[in-house]
Scaffold this active site. Structure first.
Site, PDB file in Angstrom:
ATOM      1  N   LYS A 184     -10.903   4.889 -11.533  1.00 45.66           N
ATOM      2  CA  LYS A 184     -10.185   3.755 -11.285  1.00 45.66           C
ATOM      3  C   LYS A 184     -11.101   2.328 -11.587  1.00 45.66           C
ATOM      4  O   LYS A 184     -12.258   2.613 -11.626  1.00 45.66           O
ATOM      5  CB  LYS A 184      -9.957   3.902  -9.876  1.00 45.66           C
ATOM      6  CG  LYS A 184      -9.314   2.883  -9.204  1.00 45.66           C
ATOM      7  CD  LYS A 184      -7.892   3.381  -9.018  1.00 45.66           C
ATOM      8  CE  LYS A 184      -6.633   2.584  -8.286  1.00 45.66           C
ATOM      9  NZ  LYS A 184      -5.608   3.306  -8.251  1.00 45.66           N
ATOM     10  N   GLY A 214       6.469  -1.353   5.206  1.00 48.20           N
ATOM     11  CA  GLY A 214       6.339  -1.662   3.877  1.00 48.20           C
ATOM     12  C   GLY A 214       7.329  -1.315   3.028  1.00 48.20           C
ATOM     13  O   GLY A 214       7.542  -0.198   2.675  1.00 48.20           O
ATOM     14  N   GLY A 261       8.152  -2.652  -0.028  1.00 49.80           N
ATOM     15  CA  GLY A 261       7.989  -3.213  -1.272  1.00 49.80           C
ATOM     16  C   GLY A 261       8.349  -2.364  -2.668  1.00 49.80           C
ATOM     17  O   GLY A 261       9.404  -1.834  -2.331  1.00 49.80           O
ATOM     18  N   HIS A 262       7.827  -2.208  -3.509  1.00 52.08           N
ATOM     19  CA  HIS A 262       8.340  -1.698  -4.630  1.00 52.08           C
ATOM     20  C   HIS A 262       8.741  -0.115  -4.289  1.00 52.08           C
ATOM     21  O   HIS A 262       9.753   0.299  -4.655  1.00 52.08           O
ATOM     22  CB  HIS A 262       7.262  -1.577  -5.872  1.00 52.08           C
ATOM     23  CG  HIS A 262       7.028  -2.820  -6.490  1.00 52.08           C
ATOM     24  ND1 HIS A 262       5.953  -3.732  -6.337  1.00 52.08           N
ATOM     25  CD2 HIS A 262       7.930  -3.735  -7.445  1.00 52.08           C
ATOM     26  CE1 HIS A 262       5.998  -4.768  -6.991  1.00 52.08           C
ATOM     27  NE2 HIS A 262       7.269  -4.845  -7.510  1.00 52.08           N
ATOM     28  N   VAL A 263       7.821   0.376  -3.801  1.00 43.65           N
ATOM     29  CA  VAL A 263       7.970   2.127  -3.474  1.00 43.65           C
ATOM     30  C   VAL A 263       8.879   1.885  -2.024  1.00 43.65           C
ATOM     31  O   VAL A 263       9.977   2.786  -2.120  1.00 43.65           O
ATOM     32  CB  VAL A 263       6.788   2.518  -3.038  1.00 43.65           C
ATOM     33  CG1 VAL A 263       7.003   4.179  -2.770  1.00 43.65           C
ATOM     34  CG2 VAL A 263       6.008   2.813  -4.344  1.00 43.65           C
TER      35      VAL A 263
END
Ligand code: NAD
Length: 366
Positions: free
Chosen positions: A94, A194, A196-198
């Site tokens: 990462k 949440g 968001g995108h997912v």
């Protein structure tokens, strides 16, 4: 222990790198500095036993360098286990870039970062994470081939979020099969934290399945939009004590912590967020004792890495879907194994991942 729950002073007390709380025998940690572009980045390679260390780049306004270092160490370790449990020939890595992605990210800075990635000769392969867009990966691609998550027009696999959401949906269904005897989510009350995108893509799957969906987010216009689109109910009270069957954390990590765990009424936790348990061991055990089924985050949110791995291996969308659907089988297998061994599901998943790494190590030695 996670960086989210540590303060800067606690972090500073420990030795520079090898003594960090998140240090777990990482192979290599690279500090990257470029005065001209203002780049300050850390690339953390946890393991390359199973293959090159693949993991996204996160750009975040960290309070200090210790926080950035611990985030890189902790996230790269997570990638090792995610790829191992998913059966991919990848290690764990990462990168973090210290700074505000909205005001400090420039084309030159991303190119310079790409050059640092290139200097590792493929030992680390980058991808998107928080604060990064597909176009940033395209910039990195200008200077190195060691990058995934680039645009479809440039030969990449595109946005991984819909695949991540599909994998989470598969993991959730497997958890339901284990807990309720059926994986049909029709009528089940699911809280998605949440969107968001997912999270939004997960809501779509749940809506198609006929689940009763509750949504929570700090972005109010988005809540209204998703509510209208899928008929999900906006939930503004304390989500942890909500009377739901399934809680799907799809916002930030460490949402299962000392403050929240006692209030959780859901009987299943299955979501996309990384590092959901603030303390893997203690909170994992509390969930187990309460009879709450926890689908390990690093197992069920692996759709994204399956998607970017396709860029390296050259497999197609069909194979991406097949591998992502297999998350269902692995989740069920792990929940059963955890029960028969009397250990937490998180621990069971870690054990299987570690076994695969140990086996490969032995094989490499012979
Ligand atoms: P995102 O930034 O698109 O969405 C996150 C959402 O959470 C946003 O709408 C944000 O407003 C909301 N949010 C933030 N704080 C909140 C809070 N306290 N309460 C409720 N909502 C809050 O991110 P994403 O790409 O959808 O990823 C979601 C999570 O899944 C992240 O933790 C990410 O690390 C993890 N994940 C994502 C992928 C992927 O493919 N995108 C893969 C693996 C893991």
């Amino acid at each position: 222990m996670q960086v989210d729950v540590l303060n800067a002073n606690e972090l500073k007390k420990t030795a520079p790198v090898f003594g960090q709380l998140s240090f777990d025998d990482h192979e290599q940690v690279v500090f990257c500095n470029d005065k001209d572009t203002g780049l300050k980045a850390i690339i953390s390679i946890h393991s390359t036993v199973l293959g090159p260390a693949l993991g996204g780049t996160r750009m975040w306004n960290y309070a200090n360098e210790w926080e950035a270092l611990n985030d890189a160490l902790r996230l790269s370790r997570g990638m090792t286990f995610k790829s191992a449990i998913t059966g991919l020939n990848l290690g764990g890595g990462k990168a973090v870039i210290i700074g505000d992605s909205k005001t400090q990210k420039t084309h030159e800075l991303m190119r310079r970062f790409g050059e640092f990635v290139h200097s590792l000769s493929g030992k680390y392969i980058t991808a998107e994470d928080i604060g990064m867009e597909t176009r940033d990966m395209d910039t990195v691609r200008e200077v190195t081939p060691y990058v995934t998550g680039i645009s479809e027009s440039k030969g990449g696999a595109g946005n991984p979020s819909p695949i991540t959401a599909y994998g989470v949906f598969m993991g959730m269904k497997a958890a339901a099969k284990y807990k309720y005897g059926s994986d049909d989510l029709e009528g089940k009350k699911v809280m998605v934290q949440g969107i968001g995108h997912v999270g939004e893509a997960l809501v779509e799957h749940l809506s198609n399945e006929g689940a009763q969906i509750f949504i929570s987010d700090i972005n109010l216009p988005k809540l209204e939009e998703v509510s209208k689109k899928y008929g999900a109910k906006i939930y503004t009270d304390d989500i942890y004590s909500a009377d739901v069957d399934i809680y799907a954390p799809c916002a930030l990590g460490a949402s299962i912590n000392d403050e929240t765990i006692g209030r959780i009424k859901a009987s299943i936790i299955a979501g996309a967020a990384n590092n959901q348990l603030a303390d893997e061991v203690r909170h994992g055990n509390i969930l187990k004792d309460k009879g709450i089924v926890y689908a390990p985050d690093f197992l069920i949110n692996a759709g994204g890495i399956i998607n970017v791995y396709a860029e390296l291996e050259g497999y197609d969308k069909k194979e991406i879907i097949r591998k992502t659907e297999n998350i269902y089988n692995t989740t069920l297998e792990i929940l059963k194994m955890a029960e028969s061994s009397g250990i937490t599901s998180h621990n069971a998943a870690l054990k299987i991942a570690q076994q695969r790494i140990d086996d490969r190590k032995k094989k490499n030695l012979n």
